[in-house]
Design a protein around this motif. Structure first.
Motif, PDB file in Angstrom:
ATOM      1  N   THR A 166       5.832  59.755  18.705  1.00 16.81           N
ATOM      2  CA  THR A 166       7.161  60.014  19.243  1.00 16.81           C
ATOM      3  C   THR A 166       7.180  61.176  20.233  1.00 16.81           C
ATOM      4  OG1 THR A 166       7.689  61.459  17.358  1.00 16.81           O
ATOM      5  CG2 THR A 166       8.308  59.124  17.182  1.00 16.81           C
ATOM      6  N   HIS A 167       6.058  61.866  20.357  1.00 19.02           N
ATOM      7  CA  HIS A 167       5.957  62.970  21.313  1.00 19.02           C
ATOM      8  C   HIS A 167       5.184  62.555  22.569  1.00 19.02           C
ATOM      9  CE1 HIS A 167       7.507  65.399  18.032  1.00 19.02           C
ATOM     10  NE2 HIS A 167       6.543  64.926  17.272  1.00 19.02           N
ATOM     11  N   GLY A 168       4.930  61.249  22.699  1.00 21.94           N
ATOM     12  CA  GLY A 168       4.272  60.727  23.883  1.00 21.94           C
ATOM     13  C   GLY A 168       2.766  60.877  23.902  1.00 21.94           C
TER      14      GLY A 168
ATOM     15  N   PRO B 131      -2.805  76.623  18.526  1.00 24.82           N
ATOM     16  CA  PRO B 131      -3.022  75.186  18.297  1.00 24.82           C
ATOM     17  C   PRO B 131      -2.916  74.381  19.580  1.00 24.82           C
ATOM     18  CG  PRO B 131      -0.866  75.866  17.486  1.00 24.82           C
ATOM     19  CD  PRO B 131      -1.606  77.119  17.840  1.00 24.82           C
ATOM     20  N   PHE B 132      -3.717  73.313  19.621  1.00 20.86           N
ATOM     21  CA  PHE B 132      -3.815  72.466  20.814  1.00 20.86           C
ATOM     22  C   PHE B 132      -3.082  71.147  20.587  1.00 20.86           C
ATOM     23  CE2 PHE B 132      -7.623  73.052  18.256  1.00 20.86           C
ATOM     24  CZ  PHE B 132      -7.662  71.856  17.555  1.00 20.86           C
ATOM     25  N   CYS B 133      -2.021  71.224  19.786  1.00 21.94           N
ATOM     26  CA  CYS B 133      -1.332  70.018  19.338  1.00 21.94           C
ATOM     27  C   CYS B 133      -0.695  69.217  20.476  1.00 21.94           C
ATOM     28  CB  CYS B 133      -0.271  70.378  18.303  1.00 21.94           C
ATOM     29  SG  CYS B 133      -0.934  71.287  16.879  1.00 21.94           S
ATOM     30  N   ASP B 134      -0.271  69.889  21.538  1.00 20.87           N
ATOM     31  CA  ASP B 134       0.431  69.203  22.630  1.00 20.87           C
ATOM     32  C   ASP B 134      -0.381  68.052  23.212  1.00 20.87           C
ATOM     33  OD1 ASP B 134       2.624  70.765  22.368  1.00 20.87           O
ATOM     34  OD2 ASP B 134       2.230  72.050  24.094  1.00 20.87           O
TER      35      ASP B 134
ATOM     36  N   LEU C 297      -5.562  56.858   6.232  1.00 24.55           N
ATOM     37  CA  LEU C 297      -5.373  57.370   7.584  1.00 24.55           C
ATOM     38  C   LEU C 297      -4.583  58.669   7.526  1.00 24.55           C
ATOM     39  CD1 LEU C 297      -5.682  56.855  10.676  1.00 24.55           C
ATOM     40  CD2 LEU C 297      -3.438  55.736  10.587  1.00 24.55           C
ATOM     41  N   LYS C 298      -5.129  59.719   8.139  1.00 24.81           N
ATOM     42  CA  LYS C 298      -4.440  60.999   8.277  1.00 24.81           C
ATOM     43  C   LYS C 298      -4.102  61.184   9.751  1.00 24.81           C
ATOM     44  CE  LYS C 298      -5.671  64.667   6.002  1.00 24.81           C
ATOM     45  NZ  LYS C 298      -4.593  64.865   5.001  1.00 24.81           N
ATOM     46  N   ASN C 299      -2.833  61.413  10.034  1.00 26.05           N
ATOM     47  CA  ASN C 299      -2.447  61.560  11.438  1.00 26.05           C
ATOM     48  C   ASN C 299      -2.652  62.967  11.959  1.00 26.05           C
ATOM     49  OD1 ASN C 299      -0.265  63.038  10.412  1.00 26.05           O
ATOM     50  ND2 ASN C 299       1.222  61.385  10.719  1.00 26.05           N
ATOM     51  N   CYS C 300      -3.023  63.897  11.065  1.00 26.67           N
ATOM     52  CA  CYS C 300      -3.281  65.281  11.462  1.00 26.67           C
ATOM     53  C   CYS C 300      -4.153  65.928  10.413  1.00 26.67           C
ATOM     54  CB  CYS C 300      -1.951  66.048  11.588  1.00 26.67           C
ATOM     55  SG  CYS C 300      -2.125  67.823  11.886  1.00 26.67           S
ATOM     56  N   LEU C 301      -5.071  66.772  10.838  1.00 27.81           N
ATOM     57  CA  LEU C 301      -5.965  67.460   9.914  1.00 27.81           C
ATOM     58  C   LEU C 301      -5.183  68.286   8.901  1.00 27.81           C
ATOM     59  CD1 LEU C 301      -8.859  68.263   9.128  1.00 27.81           C
ATOM     60  CD2 LEU C 301      -8.781  70.016  10.908  1.00 27.81           C
TER      61      LEU C 301
ATOM     62  N   ALA D 164       4.972  58.977  12.530  1.00 28.03           N
ATOM     63  CA  ALA D 164       5.395  60.063  11.635  1.00 28.03           C
ATOM     64  C   ALA D 164       4.679  61.386  11.924  1.00 28.03           C
ATOM     65  CB  ALA D 164       5.142  59.651  10.183  1.00 28.03           C
ATOM     66  N   LYS D 165       3.801  61.394  12.919  1.00 28.89           N
ATOM     67  CA  LYS D 165       3.033  62.616  13.203  1.00 28.89           C
ATOM     68  C   LYS D 165       3.948  63.734  13.708  1.00 28.89           C
ATOM     69  CE  LYS D 165      -1.150  64.162  15.611  1.00 28.89           C
ATOM     70  NZ  LYS D 165      -2.434  63.704  16.169  1.00 28.89           N
ATOM     71  N   PHE D 166       3.800  64.917  13.100  1.00 30.05           N
ATOM     72  CA  PHE D 166       4.572  66.074  13.538  1.00 30.05           C
ATOM     73  C   PHE D 166       4.063  66.574  14.883  1.00 30.05           C
ATOM     74  CE2 PHE D 166       5.429  66.299   8.954  1.00 30.05           C
ATOM     75  CZ  PHE D 166       6.782  66.614   8.950  1.00 30.05           C
ATOM     76  N   LYS D 167       4.870  67.346  15.546  1.00 26.83           N
ATOM     77  CA  LYS D 167       4.486  67.888  16.847  1.00 26.83           C
ATOM     78  C   LYS D 167       3.383  68.931  16.714  1.00 26.83           C
ATOM     79  CE  LYS D 167       6.340  69.764  21.157  1.00 26.83           C
ATOM     80  NZ  LYS D 167       7.563  70.204  21.881  1.00 26.83           N
ATOM     81  N   VAL D 168       3.436  69.712  15.634  1.00 31.82           N
ATOM     82  CA  VAL D 168       2.480  70.820  15.462  1.00 31.82           C
ATOM     83  C   VAL D 168       1.970  70.862  14.025  1.00 31.82           C
ATOM     84  CG1 VAL D 168       2.147  73.325  15.576  1.00 31.82           C
ATOM     85  CG2 VAL D 168       3.660  72.204  17.225  1.00 31.82           C
ATOM     86  N   ARG D 169       0.661  70.915  13.822  1.00 30.50           N
ATOM     87  CA  ARG D 169      -0.016  71.221  12.575  1.00 30.50           C
ATOM     88  C   ARG D 169       0.634  70.648  11.315  1.00 30.50           C
ATOM     89  NH1 ARG D 169      -1.081  77.203  14.204  1.00 30.50           N
ATOM     90  NH2 ARG D 169       1.050  77.360  13.448  1.00 30.50           N
ATOM     91  N   GLY D 170       0.880  69.365  11.301  1.00 32.96           N
ATOM     92  CA  GLY D 170       1.432  68.746  10.108  1.00 32.96           C
ATOM     93  C   GLY D 170       2.759  69.330   9.681  1.00 32.96           C
TER      94      GLY D 170
END
Length: 335
Positions: free
Chosen positions: A11-13, A256-259, A272-276, A304-310
């Protein structure tokens, strides 16, 4: 949820083109930041993905845009069918790489080469034999060191991952950088991250800024070269003028390099984990074994992935044990 939407775009592109697959929860080392001292409960063998299931899931991701697959563990090379797994995955149109502790990698040089694996990440947290034994709880330093030299000699692209822990190996930062003087390797300093059972706290972490301070104190300003980072890179890259290799800093905690994150993780038991940093998982293996499509599950997980660090978007949240202790130990996620 749109039917024609790319299922690997969140959802964050962010488009997810990089899949990390853990092949096993087992390892021949016992690194303190990765595994609790008393070990972890291992999944029964019947709960782990077979090589056919690994291939089927990987192919689904490749069909939807994944261009890079990295095999991790545990230690992926302790899995007995690793040659078959490599052979199957090598038929997919992806860049195939592996992360290893390099204890037994000398036995797999030919297998790696024939299956197009040219990039190897090696975990090595100290250049001091006694410290290595302390943090890994094993006496394998010489084998790992010699195998890094062997990989370089055999023409592999080698990155050496070092998790920095204050008061333990932060005094080796310059030694690691000098290791790149005559060897074409990349040393990657990784900020100590919180996982279940690794006794993380902020005071043990060596930040990006602190690493740079060490570098600035040891080298002349004109000799420190900032390199161009690759797209979606997790690291900030540097080299010392005249050195064959380079070094980088992976600052998952402080910067963090989440962007630009394009990574997804598949655990050895098919979650499946969408973020570490995320404590939530999506079960792909059960659906696959039931003959169902895993695509809707993948899409829901990615969405469902968050924008930053889970969801831990501040250092204050990161320091709350109840948030990160719900996550797996690193050994069961995949490095």
């Amino acid at each position: 949820m749109s039917e024609n939407k790319n299922i690997l775009q969140d959802t964050h592109g962010r488009d997810h083109t990089y899949l990390r697959i853990s092949l096993t929860e087992r390892c021949n080392l016992r690194c303190t930041y990765c595994m609790p001292a008393n070990g972890v409960p291992l999944s029964p063998k019947s709960h782990l993905m077979t090589y056919e299931e690994i291939y089927d899931i990987a192919k689904t991701f490749v069909d939807h845009g994944v261009t890079k697959i990295r095999l991790t563990g545990g230690e992926p090379l302790v899995r007995k069918d690793i040659p078959v797994i490599l052979e199957k995955l090598a038929t997919l149109p992806v860049e195939l790489s592996i992360t290893s502790n390099a204890v037994i990698i000398d036995k797999f040089i030919d297998v790696l080469k024939v299956n197009r694996v040219t990039k190897i990440n090696v975990s090595l947290d100290s250049l001091d034999e006694s410290k290595f034994k302390h943090i890994t709880r094993r006496h394998e330093f010489k084998r790992v060191y010699d195998n890094i030299l062997l990989l370089v000699k055999e023409g592999f692209t080698v990155k050496v991952n070092a998790v920095l822990i204050k008061g333990f190996n932060d005094n080796e930062i310059i030694d690691f950088i000098n290791f790149t003087k005559d060897l074409p390797v990349s040393i990657r300093f990784i900020e100590f991250m919180p996982f279940d059972g690794n006794k993380w706290d902020m005071s043990k972490m060596v930040s990006y800024a602190e690493v740079i301070q060490y570098v600035n104190n040891a080298f002349k300003e004109n000799d420190i070269i900032r390199l161009q980072d690759a797209p979606n890179d997790t690291s900030k890259n540097y080299k010392i003028k005249g050195y064959k290799g380079n070094f980088a800093i992976i600052s998952s905690v402080t910067n963090p390099f989440c962007d630009s994150c394009n990574r997804l993780r598949l655990t050895a038991n098919g979650q499946l984990k969408n973020c570490l940093f995320s404590a939530t998982e999506s079960d792909l293996l059960t659906a696959l074994r039931a003959g169902k499509s895993i695509e809707p599950i993948v899409q829901k997980a990615v969405q469902a992935k968050f924008k930053v660090r889970g969801g831990m978007n501040t250092l204050e949240k990161l320091q709350k044990p109840d948030l990160h202790s719900k996550n797996r130990s690193m050994i069961t996620i995949g490095g």
